[in-house]
Each structure stands twice: as structure tokens, then as C-alpha cells.
Scaffold this motif. Sequence first.
Motif, mmCIF file in Angstrom:
data_model
loop_
_atom_site.group_PDB
_atom_site.id
_atom_site.type_symbol
_atom_site.label_atom_id
_atom_site.label_comp_id
_atom_site.label_asym_id
_atom_site.label_seq_id
_atom_site.Cartn_x
_atom_site.Cartn_y
_atom_site.Cartn_z
ATOM 1 N N UNK A 152 37.380 -38.343 -63.814
ATOM 2 C CA UNK A 152 36.987 -37.487 -65.200
ATOM 3 C C UNK A 152 38.253 -36.474 -65.297
ATOM 4 N N UNK A 153 38.774 -36.050 -64.132
ATOM 5 C CA UNK A 153 39.737 -35.265 -64.144
ATOM 6 C C UNK A 153 41.072 -35.730 -64.613
ATOM 7 N N UNK A 154 41.313 -37.171 -64.190
ATOM 8 C CA UNK A 154 42.395 -37.887 -64.384
ATOM 9 C C UNK A 154 42.481 -38.182 -66.061
ATOM 10 N N UNK A 155 41.396 -38.537 -66.483
ATOM 11 C CA UNK A 155 41.045 -38.813 -68.077
ATOM 12 C C UNK A 155 41.485 -37.473 -69.066
ATOM 13 N N UNK A 156 40.907 -36.464 -68.389
ATOM 14 C CA UNK A 156 41.420 -35.191 -68.938
ATOM 15 C C UNK A 156 42.781 -34.748 -69.146
ATOM 16 N N UNK A 157 43.476 -35.096 -68.037
ATOM 17 C CA UNK A 157 44.902 -35.040 -67.828
ATOM 18 C C UNK A 157 45.585 -36.028 -68.760
ATOM 19 N N UNK A 158 45.113 -37.144 -68.962
ATOM 20 C CA UNK A 158 45.659 -38.142 -69.802
ATOM 21 C C UNK A 158 45.462 -37.572 -71.459
ATOM 22 N N UNK A 159 44.229 -37.129 -71.871
ATOM 23 C CA UNK A 159 44.060 -36.585 -73.069
ATOM 24 C C UNK A 159 44.866 -35.329 -73.113
ATOM 25 N N UNK A 160 45.189 -34.470 -72.352
ATOM 26 C CA UNK A 160 45.705 -33.211 -72.562
ATOM 27 C C UNK A 160 47.384 -33.271 -72.672
ATOM 28 N N UNK A 161 47.864 -34.527 -71.931
ATOM 29 C CA UNK A 161 49.287 -35.138 -71.967
ATOM 30 C C UNK A 161 49.473 -35.570 -73.395
ATOM 31 N N UNK A 162 48.628 -36.622 -73.862
ATOM 32 C CA UNK A 162 48.822 -37.133 -75.202
ATOM 33 C C UNK A 162 48.821 -35.949 -76.383
#
Length: 539
Positions: A152-162
Motif C-alpha cells: 500500500x505504501x508503494x502504491x501511494x508513492x507510485x500515485x504521488x510520483x505520477x
Amino acid sequence: MKSWDAIVIGAGHNGLVNACYLQRAGLDVLVVEKNDWIGGAATSRSLTPGYLYSNCSYVCSLFRPEIMRDLELPRFGLQVISYEGGAVFTQDGDYLANYRDHNAHRREFARFSPRDAEAYDRYARDVTRQCRFIQPLLMRTAADPTSLRPRDISELVFLAKKFSGLGAKEMADTLRFWTMSISDFLDEYFETDVIKANFALSGIIGTALGPMSPGTAYVLLHHYMGEVDGSVGAWGYARGGMGAVTKALAAAFEASGGTIRTGAEVDRVLVRNGIAKGIVLANGDEIHGKMVISNADVKRTFLKLVDEKELPSPFLRRVKNFKMRGSSGKVNIALDSMPEFPALPKDSPVYRGDMHFTDTVERMERGYDDWKAGRWSADPFLDMVIPTTLDPTMAPPGKHFMSCFVQYCPPKVEGREWTDADRDAFGETVIAQIADYSPGFRERIVHMEIRTPREIEAEVGLTEGNIFQGELTFDQLLFNRPVPGYAQYRSPIGGLYMCGSSTHPGGGVMGAPGRNAAAEILRDLKRGTKHMSPAHDVI
């Protein structure tokens, strides 16, 4: 008695996609379907000799190409034929044409407004930017922002980067786009009523909101991000009707060794000690399985197929508050010849696409006013297509099938249940509008099927007839779909999963919920936690 590795409830497209991936992963999968035919809302049926109807869903675009490749659906007969045009008829006898060619599209806009023709490039660029932002999220499980799990943390980071990669202006534009009305959004680009109406239609289809309601700009995006043969934003017909999609999925599933049982309505999910152990059919038969995956919407799954005592009260409250609000009807028409529309040139390519009669945003909004009052629109918005202009397999030679998607149509009529007389009057409203633009149309009708939310819910199982299994409003997207804390296809009951359009990324014949749910199930199996429910409750 045999125990299946997985039992999928509902042979709609998401259920079949889910079943295909699980079966190909080595599980022994059973799909049960209450009707005597498969397809759910993506089905083709012959209700009058010689004609084939796409009863509910009627065009193909959103279906993810990744799924088509993974499951080899063209090998099992799926062929999609792209639209060649489209039109919006105006009340003064003119029309605005849509063409596949971008430059031809611009020239048509220039016929109404040179300024709008110039704005079209800017509009297309900005909407495409929004598509590029959201498309990578469709085939990913939505992150749980309350979780500290690495994924979940990884997915949130992915979304934040996008999001941060958009730049300051584009970030602000994206936030505005997701929350603004389609009417306000189009006002920033265009000045001509019919051009704005041409684009606004995609912001209201299947949604109990008007074009001036906040949030409808995103609904436009949801329809815009499909593709046919690599052409982003294109729409097309599945050869043989929309049932060809689910027919190909069923063939792919059965070729892998899967089993489909029709005429098998589920009465309830069999739950013991908080774990799903199978299903009980309406005839009393018990079918045991190591897990159950529901393709039904979230309300039907947890309010009708599961005993309330098996569910935590906060979750149950959220499910009950999940917005359905059906707003659509459908009229399918068999014609003995091609209808004529005097406004259009003979043999124009616009016949081979979707046609509309609502030429202003204000007319759409007035139709929504009728829905709010509990009435079907007296001046409905119709998304009208004649698939047989490109697919002759759906009618006898020289004859045609017409599909009319109708907005707005309430789940109840002024607070009471629909009657057959209401249904017939609703159908007459649709036919009267078409006849205003097509002389002699009534005389061409061979047969009609009229579907209000009553018929759609009774046959397909879509609560209130909502074609997306729940409103696509911002409060019901991503980690909020369907319920915060349970947006990753799992449920409070161990071994009971969801794979329908009530889950991320939502409705349309897309297949992404079914595929994403399969990925999560296989991940649980790999970890040996298939009977684990989330470690936290909703609030």
C-alpha cells in the motif's frame, strides 16, 4: 460431494474474466449464473426471428487490451469494428457530424465556429492528459491509505510520483477536472451549444447527475479512455453483439477446463465461523468451494446473499449508504429497413456511429430535472446506434437493429414501482422523439424490447438498474470503492471476494475489476492467506 477451488457468482464479463485468470492459474473454477444464458449486461439475445439484440450494453471500447491479449479473445471469435462517425441533430434541421479523422472533425466544428475548431485541439490535448494519468491505475489495485503494509505504501508513492510529475498547473487542472461539472469544463473551451452538447453526453451516460452537477467531468473521462485497435477514445461494435465479448470469455474459460452452470440462481453464500464455504442455490442445492467470488454488485452481495449477522455493523452501514441511483433505460428495436434522417446526406458515415437528438446542455439538464422529480424525461437524451450498418450478422439482409440508450429513467416512478403501462409510455416517449427526426420511422418497426430499471434489475441483477454497479462519483472511486478498508476486492468474510463493477476501477465493459480481483486472490493463495479478511474495519 465435490468441492471447487473457487466459485464465481455471475457469468457477466467481470465474473468470466476473473474465472479465466483463476482457471489458467491452475484452480478448478465453477461459474454459476441465474439466467439460462451467460453474459449479464453484456449479452446478445434473439427476441424476434432473425434479429439479434445487444440487450443492455451495446458498444465496446473500455475493455482492456491487456485482458484481450492475455486471454487470447480474438482466437475465440471476438472482433470489434470501429465506429465510422456519429452526429448530433439540431432542432433547426441541421446536424453536427463526428468523424474518426481528426482534421475532418475540426473542419466540421469550423462550420459552426472557427474559434471552437481551434479550441478542439486544446480540449483533446487536455482530456488525453487526464486519460494518461488515470489509465495506469485501471489495472492496479487501489492503495489503502490507512494501511502501513509495504504494498500500500508503494502504491501511494507510485500515485504521488505520477501526480507530482504533472507540474504545478497540470496538478491544479487535474484536481479541478475530477471535481467540476462537465458543463463548466466545456465552457472553458467552447462557445457553441451543439458542440458542448456533443461532448457533454459522455459526462452523463449512466449517471444520476445532470451536466451541471459537480463530478460529471470525470464521468466523461471514464468513457473517453477506451480504445479499439490501439485508437484511444475510439468506440466500436462487437461483431455479433455485445454477447460476443462474454461468449469469447466463456470459450476461453472452458478451453482451460472451467465449468459454467446456468439456471443456477444463488440464494445465499454459505458462511461458517466467518469463512465462506460455498453457496446455496435457490433450489436448495449446496455447492462447496474453498472460496467464493461475487460478480454481483456490493448491495446485492452483502444485503441479499449474506446474512447481516456475518458482517460488522460499520461495514454494513457503508454498504447500505453506497449510492446506486439508477438513471437509465434501454429500447431495442428491430426495423424492416434502414431509417431515413433527412438532415443527413445519404450514405453518410455518421450513420455508422452514435447519433443524438439533444443539442444543448440545457436540454440535458431539464431531462435531469424530470429524473429528480421521479419521472422519465419527457425530452430524453438518446444514445442511438444502428450496429447493423457495420455488422450484418444481427439482422436479416436489408433489415436493421437499432439500440437506444435512454437518459434519464428513474428506478421508481414518483416513489412507486414501475408498471407495464409506465414501461410502454416510456417506450412511446423514445419512439416519438426518433419519429420527429425520421419520417416513417414507426412504420419500419418490426419488434421492440423496452427496458426500464425494473427490467434491468430483474433480469441482470443490477440494483436499481445502475449500469456501473454504483455511481462513479469521486467519493466512490479508488480506495473508496465500494467501501473504505475493503477496496482491494476482499470482504469482512474470509474467502469471500468481490470482482464486479462496484469495485475499482468501476463500471463499463472493461474487465479490469475481474482481472484485478484475480490478481489479489492469487496473491493471497501464494501467501497462504486466502481465508484472511482485512485487519481493520471501516469507520
